[in-house]
Design a protein around this motif. Structure first.
Motif, short mmCIF file in Angstrom:
data_model
loop_
_atom_site.label_atom_id
_atom_site.label_comp_id
_atom_site.label_asym_id
_atom_site.label_seq_id
_atom_site.Cartn_x
_atom_site.Cartn_y
_atom_site.Cartn_z
N ILE A 146 56.87 43.46 42.14
CA ILE A 146 55.99 43.12 41.04
C ILE A 146 56.48 43.77 39.76
N TYR A 147 56.16 43.13 38.63
CA TYR A 147 56.58 43.60 37.31
C TYR A 147 55.38 43.57 36.37
N PHE A 148 55.12 44.69 35.70
CA PHE A 148 54.06 44.79 34.71
C PHE A 148 54.66 44.87 33.32
N GLN A 149 54.05 44.17 32.38
CA GLN A 149 54.34 44.35 30.97
C GLN A 149 53.01 44.83 30.37
N GLY A 150 52.94 46.11 30.02
CA GLY A 150 51.68 46.68 29.62
C GLY A 150 50.74 46.78 30.82
N THR A 151 49.53 46.32 30.67
CA THR A 151 48.54 46.41 31.76
C THR A 151 48.58 45.23 32.70
N GLY A 152 49.18 44.14 32.27
CA GLY A 152 49.14 42.92 33.07
C GLY A 152 50.36 42.71 33.93
N ALA A 153 50.15 42.09 35.10
CA ALA A 153 51.25 41.76 36.00
C ALA A 153 51.93 40.49 35.48
N ALA A 154 53.13 40.65 34.94
CA ALA A 154 53.86 39.51 34.39
C ALA A 154 54.49 38.65 35.48
N ASP A 155 54.79 39.28 36.62
CA ASP A 155 55.43 38.55 37.73
C ASP A 155 55.11 39.30 39.01
N ASP A 156 54.30 38.69 39.88
CA ASP A 156 53.98 39.32 41.16
C ASP A 156 54.51 38.49 42.32
N SER A 157 55.55 37.71 42.04
CA SER A 157 56.05 36.77 43.04
C SER A 157 56.68 37.45 44.25
N GLY A 158 57.01 38.74 44.14
CA GLY A 158 57.65 39.43 45.25
C GLY A 158 56.71 40.10 46.22
N LEU A 159 55.42 40.15 45.91
CA LEU A 159 54.47 40.77 46.85
C LEU A 159 54.46 39.93 48.13
N ASN A 201 52.48 39.65 50.82
CA ASN A 201 51.24 39.02 51.29
C ASN A 201 50.06 39.72 50.61
N ASP A 202 48.86 39.29 50.97
CA ASP A 202 47.68 39.81 50.26
C ASP A 202 47.29 41.22 50.70
N ARG A 203 48.05 41.84 51.58
CA ARG A 203 47.77 43.25 51.89
C ARG A 203 48.32 44.17 50.79
N PHE A 204 49.19 43.62 49.96
CA PHE A 204 49.83 44.40 48.91
C PHE A 204 49.18 44.08 47.57
N PHE A 205 48.88 45.13 46.81
CA PHE A 205 48.27 44.95 45.50
C PHE A 205 48.71 46.10 44.61
N ALA A 206 48.90 45.83 43.32
CA ALA A 206 49.29 46.89 42.40
C ALA A 206 48.47 46.78 41.14
N VAL A 207 48.21 47.93 40.53
CA VAL A 207 47.44 47.98 39.29
C VAL A 207 48.13 48.89 38.30
N ARG A 208 47.80 48.67 37.02
CA ARG A 208 48.31 49.53 35.95
C ARG A 208 47.26 49.49 34.84
N PRO A 209 46.11 50.07 35.08
CA PRO A 209 44.92 49.85 34.24
C PRO A 209 45.06 50.27 32.78
N GLU A 210 45.85 51.30 32.50
CA GLU A 210 45.96 51.77 31.12
C GLU A 210 47.35 51.57 30.55
N GLY A 211 48.16 50.81 31.24
CA GLY A 211 49.49 50.49 30.74
C GLY A 211 50.49 51.61 30.89
N SER A 212 50.15 52.61 31.70
CA SER A 212 51.11 53.69 31.93
C SER A 212 51.30 53.86 33.44
N VAL A 213 50.52 54.74 34.07
CA VAL A 213 50.63 54.98 35.50
C VAL A 213 50.27 53.72 36.28
N SER A 214 51.00 53.51 37.38
CA SER A 214 50.71 52.36 38.25
C SER A 214 50.51 52.86 39.68
N THR A 215 49.67 52.14 40.42
CA THR A 215 49.44 52.43 41.83
C THR A 215 49.72 51.18 42.65
N LEU A 216 50.55 51.34 43.67
CA LEU A 216 50.79 50.27 44.64
C LEU A 216 49.90 50.55 45.84
#
Lengths: 112, 113
Positions: A47-60, A62-77
């Motif tokens: 997955i790739y984030f640009q700022g807070t949004g996921a610009a490309d999550d095509s590599g995840l 399945n739905d067991r995988f999720f990533a966030v970047r709520p403030e545009g800095s730290v990210s959690t997979l």
């Protein structure tokens, strides 16, 4: 810090458990990436984030995988209901303005 | 379907000689190519890159050559040093340096003193 920081560096978990992996990118980098590297393979895009949004999550995978970047800095997979096949090194990387992508040292996940 | 292929898993060269690492790709949309170096227990480190509008890029001891018609690129290291011993990954992207990278499986280079 000077580089991409990832925690934990190592994680052993039981099959079926939930896991969170954290990435702290280089300060000021707006782009953040997650890759996964299995034994004997090259890194594989998740997955790739640009700022807070996921610009490309095509590599995840399945739905067991999720990533966030709520403030545009730290990210959690986040990985739910882990399976033995999820065992790999999870690499985080960051970049700024079309320049080089810099990788962290990775989080080694082992699902037993 | 491996879009970036590094067909040789390992290479051993004598210190001071040239190391040539090869990479082939199948996706003609790729327009940016990179080499990363990886030591054990560390993340990949960027080494050198080349845009598809060029056929050669040089940085010190490292030179990357791109042959678009053959969909082939190579990394030359000269002279090779023992500290160059590492795994080298070839990677490619569509849309530049900060787009999604597709990696090969890597090649392990050993430089003998």
């Amino acid at each position: 810090g000077a580089g991409v920081s990832q925690t934990p560096s190592n994680k052993v978990t039981e099959k079926g458990k939930y896991v969170e992996l954290r990435c702290d990118p280089i300060s000021g980098h707006t782009a953040l990436y997650w890759y996964r590297q299995s034994l004997g393979q090259g890194p594989e895009f998740l997955i790739y984030f640009q700022g807070t949004g996921a610009a490309d999550d095509s590599g995840l995978p399945n739905d067991r995988f999720f990533a966030v970047r709520p403030e545009g800095s730290v990210s959690t997979l986040k990985i739910q209901r882990t399976e033995r096949g999820d065992s790999a090194v999870y690499l985080c990387a960051s970049s700024q303005g079309g320049n080089t992508i810099y990788f962290g040292e990775g989080s080694w996940l082992t699902v037993v | 379907d491996q879009q970036v292929k590094q067909n040789s898993p390992s290479l051993s060269v004598q210190e001071g000689r040239i190391s040539i690492l090869n990479c082939d790709y199948t996706n003609s949309m790729f327009d940016y190519f990179l080499w990363y170096k990886k030591y054990p227990a560390e993340g990949p480190t960027f080494l050198i890159s080349i845009s598809s509008i060029k056929d050669k890029n040089e940085d010190g001891r490292f030179t990357v050559f791109l042959n678009k018609s053959a969909k082939h690129l190579s990394l030359h290291i000269v002279p090779s040093q023992p500290g160059d011993s590492a795994v080298y990954f070839c990677a490619a992207s569509v849309g530049g340096a900060n787009s999604k990278l597709t990696f090969g499986k890597g090649i392990t280079l050993s430089v003998r003193p």
